[in-house]
Design an enzyme around this catalytic site. Structure first.
Site, PDB file in Angstrom:
ATOM      1  N   SER A 105      15.545  38.380  22.039  1.00  0.00           N
ATOM      2  CA  SER A 105      15.402  38.256  23.489  1.00  0.00           C
ATOM      3  C   SER A 105      13.980  37.828  23.829  1.00  0.00           C
ATOM      4  CB  SER A 105      15.719  39.586  24.174  1.00  0.00           C
ATOM      5  OG  SER A 105      14.743  40.570  23.876  1.00  0.00           O
TER       6      SER A 105
ATOM      7  N   ASP B  44      12.215  32.017  15.446  1.00  0.00           N
ATOM      8  CA  ASP B  44      12.937  32.381  16.664  1.00  0.00           C
ATOM      9  C   ASP B  44      12.742  31.349  17.772  1.00  0.00           C
ATOM     10  OD1 ASP B  44      13.390  34.574  15.143  1.00  0.00           O
ATOM     11  OD2 ASP B  44      12.286  35.986  16.408  1.00  0.00           O
TER      12      ASP B  44
HETATM   13  P1  ADP Z   1      14.119  41.110  20.260  1.00  0.00           P
HETATM   14  O1  ADP Z   1      13.324  39.857  20.391  1.00  0.00           O
HETATM   15  O2  ADP Z   1      14.763  41.246  18.920  1.00  0.00           O
HETATM   16  O3  ADP Z   1      15.093  41.324  21.362  1.00  0.00           O
HETATM   17  P2  ADP Z   1      11.519  42.222  20.644  1.00  0.00           P
HETATM   18  O4  ADP Z   1      10.967  43.609  20.538  1.00  0.00           O
HETATM   19  O5  ADP Z   1      10.877  41.154  19.859  1.00  0.00           O
HETATM   20  O6  ADP Z   1      13.085  42.332  20.342  1.00  0.00           O
HETATM   21  O7  ADP Z   1      11.452  41.751  22.158  1.00  0.00           O
HETATM   22  C1  ADP Z   1      11.979  42.573  23.181  1.00  0.00           C
HETATM   23  C2  ADP Z   1      10.959  42.658  24.302  1.00  0.00           C
HETATM   24  O8  ADP Z   1      10.880  41.387  25.002  1.00  0.00           O
HETATM   25  C3  ADP Z   1      11.369  43.655  25.370  1.00  0.00           C
HETATM   26  O9  ADP Z   1      10.961  44.962  25.027  1.00  0.00           O
HETATM   27  C4  ADP Z   1      10.631  43.114  26.589  1.00  0.00           C
HETATM   28  O10 ADP Z   1       9.275  43.485  26.554  1.00  0.00           O
HETATM   29  C5  ADP Z   1      10.708  41.605  26.388  1.00  0.00           C
HETATM   30  N1  ADP Z   1      11.860  41.036  27.100  1.00  0.00           N
HETATM   31  C6  ADP Z   1      12.877  40.327  26.552  1.00  0.00           C
HETATM   32  N2  ADP Z   1      13.772  39.937  27.490  1.00  0.00           N
HETATM   33  C7  ADP Z   1      13.313  40.404  28.671  1.00  0.00           C
HETATM   34  C8  ADP Z   1      13.786  40.341  30.019  1.00  0.00           C
HETATM   35  N3  ADP Z   1      14.932  39.732  30.353  1.00  0.00           N
HETATM   36  N4  ADP Z   1      13.042  40.936  30.979  1.00  0.00           N
HETATM   37  C9  ADP Z   1      11.883  41.564  30.661  1.00  0.00           C
HETATM   38  N5  ADP Z   1      11.396  41.652  29.422  1.00  0.00           N
HETATM   39  C10 ADP Z   1      12.083  41.097  28.418  1.00  0.00           C
HETATM   40 MG    MG Z   2      11.603  39.326  19.203  1.00  0.00          MG
END
Ligand code: ADP
Ligand code: MG
Length: 375
Positions: A120, A165
């Protein structure tokens, strides 16, 4: 609600541009990006959308639908000083890396589950970078945007991620995986036609997150670097399996096992490309299994939840399964017949409950498109 309406509701006027970028799953090629190996991810159909408009007062206001819809306000000076907390840093990092010198209102709405190993974070960074590239006519290429968004995550957020990614989120094509050579960052789209054989890739989020008490990730990297040094090469990429086996006595047991994973995983990625090109999904399944066994036994980054997910999927008829991501928790994937989907997830759910593990979450997706400007 549509992201244009959300933006308008949040900021009181409509956005100038909307872009989207997907999350991803890595089919094969784990823990070898830092050894200059190959990875083969594809984009999932879940995307993060980003709507933006310029402001002429240097203020940066951001809202995320996933973060209570609150307006968080900052400005260009604070971003130049790398200020900001938590999730806002992913956004400020991209503005910083792309050297944007205008105020902005930004609305984020993400459908990629946060922290499930589906990236994400890259979806967020790449949707914003794509929107900014369009709004300011920057004409950056996709590889340039990949480097800039990686830089945002490395240097602003402080996460030492590789470039996989961001590359796949930006460059993905529906129906294809992306073979990314982490040595020179060259890419090749590889057709992945699971649907024609009524197959699908099940993603199992184990919801386990084991603390890396011994600095697991850093130690694994270190072992690979030690081996490269012993062989006087830049990275494991320059080491053949023959040479590794012939000089086994030069290495400690741990060093040998770590290098064995790295070298064998690189070969498996190339074999997976051949299997996909031949549409030999049985062979692909075997490679996924070998990858898992190697990550479990040689690299020692699996955990009971991941092993249980993989073993249960295989017992329920999966063609192949493996853990994905850094390990010690996170997600696994299983290549299954579409008609088995319900039975496989039910079997995993039951096995987890029986072992007292947290309930897993399931996702699935065919290879989908990369980032784009929507309007
Ligand atoms: P992954 O990339 O595997 O989902 P990560 O820890 O690398 O996990 O990234 C997740 C982080 O990215 C969240 O904790 C947040 O800080 C940020 N994030 C991702 N998507 C959103 C969103 N839609 N709104 C706000 N923050 C987001
Ligand atoms: Mg990530």
């Amino acid at each position: 609600m549509d992201i244009r309406e959300l933006f308008t509701k949040g900021f009181g006027y409509p956005p100038e541009v909307v872009a989207s970028a997907p999350g991803r799953v890595n089919l094969i090629g784990e823990h070898i990006d830092y050894s200059e190996g190959f990875v083969l991810p594809f984009a999932i159909d879940a995307v993060t959308k980003c709507a933006i408009a310029k402001r002429d007062d240097g203020k940066i206001r951001i809202i995320s639908a996933q973060k209570k819809n609150e307006i968080i306000e900052s400005n260009l000076e604070a971003i130049a000083a790398k200020e900001g907390s938590a999730w806002s840093r992913y956004i400020y990092g991209v503005i910083w890396a792309m050297e944007i010198d205008s105020g902005l209102d930004i609305y984020i709405d993400g459908k990629v589950p946060l922290g499930a190993g589906l990236s994400s974070s890259a979806a967020l960074e790449c949707s914003l970078a794509t929107a900014l590239n369009h709004l300011f006519h920057l004409e950056k290429t996709l590889p340039e945007l990949a480097r800039l968004t990686q830089r945002a995550e490395n240097e602003y957020v402080g996460v030492p991620c590789g470039i996989m990614d961001q590359s796949i989120s930006l460059m993905a094509r529906a129906g294809y995986g992306l073979l990314l050579d982490c040595q020179d960052l060259s890419t090749r789209h590889i057709k992945i036609d699971f649907a024609s054989r009524s197959l699908r890739l099940l993603i199992i989020d184990t919801q386990a997150h084991h603390a890396l008490t011994d600095g697991g990730y850093a130690k694994r990297r270190e072992s690979c670097e030690e081996v490269a040094k012993i062989f006087s090469i830049a990275s494991l990429r320059q080491l053949s399996m023959e040479s590794l086996l012939a000089h086994k006595t030069k290495l400690s047991d741990i060093q040998f096992k770590r290098a064995h994973h790295g070298v064998s995983e690189m070969l498996r990625v190339l074999d997976a490309v051949k299997a996909l090109e031949a549409e030999d999904f049985e062979a692909l399944g075997q490679l996924l299994n070998q990858s898992h066994n190697s990550l479990r036994d040689d690299y020692e980054v699996s955990c009971p939840e991941l092993d249980l997910a993989v073993d249960t999927a295989l017992r329920s008829g999966a063609l192949g399964a493996r853990m994905v991501g850094g390990g010690f928790g996170g997600s696994a994937i299983a290549l299954i017949n579409e008609s088995d989907a319900g039975a496989v997830s039910l079997a995993i759910e039951k096995a987890f409950a029986k072992n007292g593990f947290k309930a897993p979450r399931f996702f699935d997706s065919l290879p989908s498109d990369g980032a784009k400007v929507i309007s």
